[in-house]
Design an enzyme around this catalytic site. Structure first.
Site, PDB file in Angstrom:
ATOM      1  N   ARG A  98     -22.576 -11.811 -12.323  1.00  0.00           N
ATOM      2  CA  ARG A  98     -22.167 -11.028 -11.157  1.00  0.00           C
ATOM      3  C   ARG A  98     -20.665 -10.804 -11.122  1.00  0.00           C
ATOM      4  O   ARG A  98     -20.193  -9.695 -10.831  1.00  0.00           O
ATOM      5  CB  ARG A  98     -22.641 -11.710  -9.872  1.00  0.00           C
ATOM      6  CG  ARG A  98     -22.204 -11.047  -8.556  1.00  0.00           C
ATOM      7  CD  ARG A  98     -22.233  -9.528  -8.574  1.00  0.00           C
ATOM      8  NE  ARG A  98     -23.498  -8.961  -8.977  1.00  0.00           N
ATOM      9  CZ  ARG A  98     -23.678  -7.718  -9.356  1.00  0.00           C
ATOM     10  NH1 ARG A  98     -22.649  -6.885  -9.450  1.00  0.00           N
ATOM     11  NH2 ARG A  98     -24.873  -7.274  -9.690  1.00  0.00           N
ATOM     12  N   LYS A 135      -1.998   1.382  -2.412  1.00  0.00           N
ATOM     13  CA  LYS A 135      -3.215   1.174  -1.612  1.00  0.00           C
ATOM     14  C   LYS A 135      -4.287   0.551  -2.502  1.00  0.00           C
ATOM     15  O   LYS A 135      -5.282   1.186  -2.872  1.00  0.00           O
ATOM     16  CB  LYS A 135      -3.685   2.490  -1.008  1.00  0.00           C
ATOM     17  CG  LYS A 135      -2.678   3.082  -0.024  1.00  0.00           C
ATOM     18  CD  LYS A 135      -3.125   4.437   0.491  1.00  0.00           C
ATOM     19  CE  LYS A 135      -2.090   5.042   1.439  1.00  0.00           C
ATOM     20  NZ  LYS A 135      -2.475   6.391   1.904  1.00  0.00           N
ATOM     21  N   LYS A 167      10.772   5.979   3.243  1.00  0.00           N
ATOM     22  CA  LYS A 167       9.700   6.754   3.862  1.00  0.00           C
ATOM     23  C   LYS A 167      10.092   7.103   5.293  1.00  0.00           C
ATOM     24  O   LYS A 167      11.179   6.737   5.765  1.00  0.00           O
ATOM     25  CB  LYS A 167       8.386   5.962   3.794  1.00  0.00           C
ATOM     26  CG  LYS A 167       7.939   5.714   2.355  1.00  0.00           C
ATOM     27  CD  LYS A 167       6.736   4.798   2.280  1.00  0.00           C
ATOM     28  CE  LYS A 167       5.474   5.473   2.741  1.00  0.00           C
ATOM     29  NZ  LYS A 167       5.039   6.530   1.802  1.00  0.00           N
ATOM     30  N   GLU A 202      10.966  10.240   0.990  1.00  0.00           N
ATOM     31  CA  GLU A 202       9.832  11.007   1.513  1.00  0.00           C
ATOM     32  C   GLU A 202      10.322  11.939   2.623  1.00  0.00           C
ATOM     33  O   GLU A 202      11.061  11.516   3.513  1.00  0.00           O
ATOM     34  CB  GLU A 202       8.775  10.058   2.070  1.00  0.00           C
ATOM     35  CG  GLU A 202       7.598  10.749   2.734  1.00  0.00           C
ATOM     36  CD  GLU A 202       6.670   9.752   3.422  1.00  0.00           C
ATOM     37  OE1 GLU A 202       5.862   9.134   2.721  1.00  0.00           O
ATOM     38  OE2 GLU A 202       6.782   9.606   4.663  1.00  0.00           O
ATOM     39  N   ASP A 223       5.460  15.155   1.697  1.00  0.00           N
ATOM     40  CA  ASP A 223       4.282  14.523   2.307  1.00  0.00           C
ATOM     41  C   ASP A 223       3.556  15.475   3.247  1.00  0.00           C
ATOM     42  O   ASP A 223       4.147  15.998   4.193  1.00  0.00           O
ATOM     43  CB  ASP A 223       4.715  13.271   3.068  1.00  0.00           C
ATOM     44  CG  ASP A 223       3.525  12.458   3.546  1.00  0.00           C
ATOM     45  OD1 ASP A 223       2.569  12.274   2.763  1.00  0.00           O
ATOM     46  OD2 ASP A 223       3.549  12.007   4.712  1.00  0.00           O
TER      47      ASP A 223
END
Length: 284
Positions: A98, A135, A167, A202, A223
């Site tokens: 597994r 992510k 950002k 960004e 973005d």
């Protein structure tokens, strides 16, 4: 990035989670000396990734288990393809099954999804490369980013330590989102680090591009721009830095985004949205 130690540690954590006090079923039913042979078989088409993790999983459970005929990472396959052969003590193979499948199904799913994005860009003969993001599944970033490369993509920064990426919230916290204030804030950041440190900024509107360019940066991330604004942004930047697009990217939109002339298209879904591929370990 994908070192033997990193692979070994990831496998050890997974096995400790799955067998904290051993495998009760195997201990009660499988004689220690019983041999077993099996094949890793594709139930659907895809791109393979995770071969080294598969081998390490079986090795950690029982070093006598042999994995042969292993498909190279990045290889495309069809339904029914044998991806690897496994032979050795039945107890170890059944205990490791597994965890070995979890890794290869997950990583092959990422590689397969990445290849679909890469192929979409190829259909329009654009220069854009498909990149991942941060992510990722906590603790599995290196494995998942390896799978992106196996699928034909490229890696964005691996961690927060790798590059400066200002950002929207960084700029908001600095109170420097537009005009000369934005330029000055970036210049202050540049002055505080070495000349080899990449600096990416960004932006979420066209008006921010010129103040960022005035500071001199490695790249600008556009973005959630519309296609028209992406084209305008690429034209304005005119090769003075790397142009990246992000936001709203999926298999239906990526080709059109690539045609705007951007250099990089970052897609968080490569890792956080990939579906595990259907692979099975069949006795032979």
């Amino acid at each position: 990035m994908l070192t033997p130690k990193l692979i070994g540690d990831a496998v050890a954590r997974a096995l400790a989670e799955d067998t904290p006090w051993g495998d009760a079923t195997v201990a009660a039913s499988i004689p220690a000396s019983m041999p077993f042979r099996a094949q890793l078989v594709a139930r659907e088409p895809g791109v393979f990734a995770g071969g080294a993790v598969l081998v390490e999983t079986f090795r950690q459970v029982d070093a006598e288990i042999m994995v042969t005929d292993l498909l190279d990472d990045g290889t495309s396959f069809t339904t029914g393809t044998v991806l690897a052969s496994v032979a050795g003590p039945a107890a170890g193979i059944l205990t490791a099954e597994r965890v070995a499948l979890n890794f290869t199904q997950r990583l092959s799913g990422i590689a397969t999804l990445t290849s679909l994005f890469v192929n979409e860009v190829a259909t329009v003969a654009a220069q854009a490369r498909i990149a991942d993001t941060r992510k990722t599944t906590p603790g599995l970033r290196a494995l998942e980013k390896h799978a992106v490369v196996a699928g034909g993509g490229v890696n964005h920064r691996f961690s927060l330590s790798d590059a400066i990426m200002l950002k929207d919230n960084h700029l908001a916290a600095l109170g420097a989102t537009h005009g000369e204030g934005l330029t000055a804030a970036i210049c202050t950041v540049k002055a505080s680090v070495g000349h080899t440190t990449p600096i990416i900024v960004e932006v979420d509107e066209l008006a921010q591009i010129q103040p960022v360019l005035a500071a001199g940066v490695t790249g600008i991330l556009l973005d959630n721009f519309s296609l028209d604004d992406l084209r305008a942004g690429v034209e304005h930047i005119a090769g003075r830095c790397i142009v990246e697009a992000s936001g709203g990217v999926n298999l239906d939109t990526v080709a059109a985004i690539a045609k705007t002339g951007v250099d990089i298209i970052s897609v968080g879904a490569l890792t956080h949205g990939a579906t595990a591929l259907d692979l099975g370990l069949d006795a032979v």
